[in-house]
Design a protein around this motif. Structure first.
Motif, PDB file in Angstrom:
ATOM      1  N   MET A   1       0.846  -1.212   0.000  1.00  0.00           N
ATOM      2  CA  MET A   1       0.000   0.000   0.000  1.00  0.00           C
ATOM      3  C   MET A   1       0.879   1.259   0.000  1.00  0.00           C
ATOM      4  O   MET A   1       0.493   2.300  -0.523  1.00  0.00           O
ATOM      5  CB  MET A   1      -0.865   0.034   1.259  1.00  0.00           C
TER       6      MET A   1
ATOM      7  N   GLY B   1      -6.013   9.290   0.193  1.00  0.00           N
ATOM      8  CA  GLY B   1      -5.440   7.992   0.563  1.00  0.00           C
ATOM      9  C   GLY B   1      -4.111   8.170   1.266  1.00  0.00           C
ATOM     10  O   GLY B   1      -3.069   8.295   0.633  1.00  0.00           O
TER      11      GLY B   1
ATOM     12  N   PHE C   1      -3.102   6.334   4.464  1.00  0.00           N
ATOM     13  CA  PHE C   1      -2.575   5.133   5.128  1.00  0.00           C
ATOM     14  C   PHE C   1      -1.733   5.549   6.343  1.00  0.00           C
ATOM     15  O   PHE C   1      -2.197   6.326   7.170  1.00  0.00           O
ATOM     16  CB  PHE C   1      -1.798   4.291   4.106  1.00  0.00           C
TER      17      PHE C   1
ATOM     18  N   SER D   1       3.600   8.964   2.044  1.00  0.00           N
ATOM     19  CA  SER D   1       3.562   9.913   0.923  1.00  0.00           C
ATOM     20  C   SER D   1       3.253  11.325   1.413  1.00  0.00           C
ATOM     21  O   SER D   1       3.812  12.304   0.897  1.00  0.00           O
ATOM     22  CB  SER D   1       2.547   9.471  -0.133  1.00  0.00           C
TER      23      SER D   1
ATOM     24  N   ASP E   1      -8.607  10.256   4.385  1.00  0.00           N
ATOM     25  CA  ASP E   1      -8.583   8.801   4.545  1.00  0.00           C
ATOM     26  C   ASP E   1      -9.803   8.386   5.363  1.00  0.00           C
ATOM     27  O   ASP E   1     -10.424   9.222   6.024  1.00  0.00           O
ATOM     28  CB  ASP E   1      -7.292   8.323   5.231  1.00  0.00           C
TER      29      ASP E   1
ATOM     30  N   ALA F   1     -13.491   9.953   0.993  1.00  0.00           N
ATOM     31  CA  ALA F   1     -12.819  11.114   0.388  1.00  0.00           C
ATOM     32  C   ALA F   1     -13.706  11.846  -0.605  1.00  0.00           C
ATOM     33  O   ALA F   1     -13.634  13.076  -0.710  1.00  0.00           O
ATOM     34  CB  ALA F   1     -11.526  10.658  -0.282  1.00  0.00           C
TER      35      ALA F   1
ATOM     36  N   ASP G   1      -4.419   8.150  -4.295  1.00  0.00           N
ATOM     37  CA  ASP G   1      -3.866   6.833  -3.955  1.00  0.00           C
ATOM     38  C   ASP G   1      -4.804   6.103  -2.991  1.00  0.00           C
ATOM     39  O   ASP G   1      -4.376   5.568  -1.984  1.00  0.00           O
ATOM     40  CB  ASP G   1      -2.468   7.008  -3.324  1.00  0.00           C
TER      41      ASP G   1
ATOM     42  N   ASP H   1      -8.993   3.979  -2.882  1.00  0.00           N
ATOM     43  CA  ASP H   1      -9.712   2.879  -3.555  1.00  0.00           C
ATOM     44  C   ASP H   1      -9.757   3.124  -5.066  1.00  0.00           C
ATOM     45  O   ASP H   1     -10.099   4.210  -5.528  1.00  0.00           O
ATOM     46  CB  ASP H   1     -11.123   2.751  -2.986  1.00  0.00           C
TER      47      ASP H   1
HETATM   48  C1  LIG Z   1      -2.702   2.615  -0.952  1.00  0.00           C
HETATM   49  S1  LIG Z   1      -3.180   3.247   0.601  1.00  0.00           S
HETATM   50  C2  LIG Z   1      -2.444   4.848   0.611  1.00  0.00           C
HETATM   51  C3  LIG Z   1      -0.932   4.785   0.801  1.00  0.00           C
HETATM   52  C4  LIG Z   1      -0.276   6.106   1.128  1.00  0.00           C
HETATM   53  N1  LIG Z   1      -0.442   7.072   0.071  1.00  0.00           N
HETATM   54  C5  LIG Z   1       1.190   5.888   1.425  1.00  0.00           C
HETATM   55  O1  LIG Z   1       2.047   6.237   0.637  1.00  0.00           O
HETATM   56  O2  LIG Z   1       1.488   5.292   2.467  1.00  0.00           O
HETATM   57  C6  LIG Z   1      -4.875   3.582   0.342  1.00  0.00           C
HETATM   58  C7  LIG Z   1      -5.586   4.313   1.466  1.00  0.00           C
HETATM   59  O3  LIG Z   1      -6.863   4.739   0.958  1.00  0.00           O
HETATM   60  C8  LIG Z   1      -7.768   4.720   2.026  1.00  0.00           C
HETATM   61  N2  LIG Z   1      -9.121   4.672   1.468  1.00  0.00           N
HETATM   62  C9  LIG Z   1      -9.749   3.623   0.878  1.00  0.00           C
HETATM   63  N3  LIG Z   1     -10.989   3.974   0.488  1.00  0.00           N
HETATM   64  C10 LIG Z   1     -11.138   5.278   0.840  1.00  0.00           C
HETATM   65  C11 LIG Z   1     -12.200   6.224   0.706  1.00  0.00           C
HETATM   66  N4  LIG Z   1     -13.357   5.901   0.131  1.00  0.00           N
HETATM   67  N5  LIG Z   1     -11.991   7.481   1.169  1.00  0.00           N
HETATM   68  C12 LIG Z   1     -10.819   7.814   1.747  1.00  0.00           C
HETATM   69  N6  LIG Z   1      -9.786   6.970   1.890  1.00  0.00           N
HETATM   70  C13 LIG Z   1      -9.946   5.728   1.456  1.00  0.00           C
HETATM   71  C14 LIG Z   1      -7.386   3.479   2.844  1.00  0.00           C
HETATM   72  O4  LIG Z   1      -7.855   3.609   4.170  1.00  0.00           O
HETATM   73  C15 LIG Z   1      -5.870   3.491   2.722  1.00  0.00           C
HETATM   74  O5  LIG Z   1      -5.271   4.111   3.827  1.00  0.00           O
END
Ligand SMILES: C[S@@+](CC[C@H](N)C(=O)[O-])C[C@H]1O[C@@H](n2cnc3c(N)ncnc32)[C@H](O)[C@@H]1O
Length: 226
Positions: free
Chosen positions: A50, A76, A78, A82, A100, A129, A148, A150
């Motif tokens: 992720m 996104g 996490f 980033s 997030d 989001a 970054d 869903d």
């Molecule tokens: C790939 S990870 C992000 C990684 C982050 N950019 C990093 O570099 O560490 C995806 C994130 O999107 C969030 N996420 C998933 N669906 C979401 C939504 N509908 N709204 C906001 N965040 C969401 C998840 O909780 C997760 O933390």
């Protein structure tokens, strides 16, 4: 789709050794980011993909500086890797709106933002989001955006973000090659279809200039036309 790669050079595909070499010949990863990557891997060994990789993080810090970004939005977050990288690339009075749905993962992010000395720049909002973006005032306000979250949501995030980018503003979109699955005809998951739909939409979007780079798992870099 026109096939041009038989006459033009292709990008390297990176072996683990070549990847290590590339990281070793980029700016060193600092201890805060190294600890964040290590803690994330320890707590969530199945979720390490992720998080963006170290070279992508350095690239994003540099890009924020090169673009002279002041106001940034991330969809996104996490555990905050980033966001830390982009927050480091903006001035001390810059802002980063981090979106997030996870309190658990972003609690880790908050700790590392304090350690990195960037917490005062970051406004974290927990919730879906798309809903949060729709509550923002319409009109240009961001210099840099990173998508970054869903994958099924990418096109929706893009449509909310492009009008809110300043002319010349930069959008980065992660995982746009989906580990190569975008070109696998047998692959029909909602996630991969979400990426394909996004890639088609963005490539045809005349509001931006765009390139899909083979960085990490595919990184789309777009600039909003002035
Ligand atoms: C790939 S990870 C992000 C990684 C982050 N950019 C990093 O570099 O560490 C995806 C994130 O999107 C969030 N996420 C998933 N669906 C979401 C939504 N509908 N709204 C906001 N965040 C969401 C998840 O909780 C997760 O933390």
């Amino acid at each position: 789709m026109a096939r041009v790669t038989h006459v033009t050079r292709t990008s390297e595909s990176l072996s683990p050794q070549l990847h290590d070499y590339l990281v070793a010949h980029s700016a060193p990863v600092d201890p805060v980011l190294a600890d964040l990557a290590e803690e994330t891997a320890r707590l969530y060994p199945d979720l390490t993909t992720m998080q963006i990789g170290p070279e992508q993080g350095t690239f994003m810090t540099l890009l924020a500086r090169i673009a002279g970004a002041r106001d940034v939005v991330e969809v996104g977050t996490f555990t905050g890797y980033s966001a830390t990288c982009m927050a480091r690339g903006i001035p001390d009075d810059g802002t980063l709106l981090a979106l997030d749905i996870s309190e658990e993962w972003t609690a880790i992010a908050r700790r590392y933002w304090e350690r990195a000395g960037v917490a005062h720049k970051i406004d974290l909002r927990i919730g879906p989001a798309l809903e949060t973006l729709r509550t923002l005032p319409e009109g240009p306000r961001f210099d840099l955006a990173f998508i970054d979250a869903d994958k099924e949501g990418y096109t929706g995030y893009w449509e909310e973000l492009v009008p809110r980018m300043r002319p010349g503003g930069v959008l980065l979109v992660d995982n746009t090659l989906s580990h190569g699955r975008v070109v696998d005809p047998a692959e029909d998951s909602a996630q991969v279809q979400g990426i394909r739909d996004f890639n088609d939409r963005a490539a045809a979007d005349e509001r931006v200039e765009l390139v899909l780079l083979p960085v990490g798992d595919g990184l789309t870099l777009a600039r909003k036309r002035a």
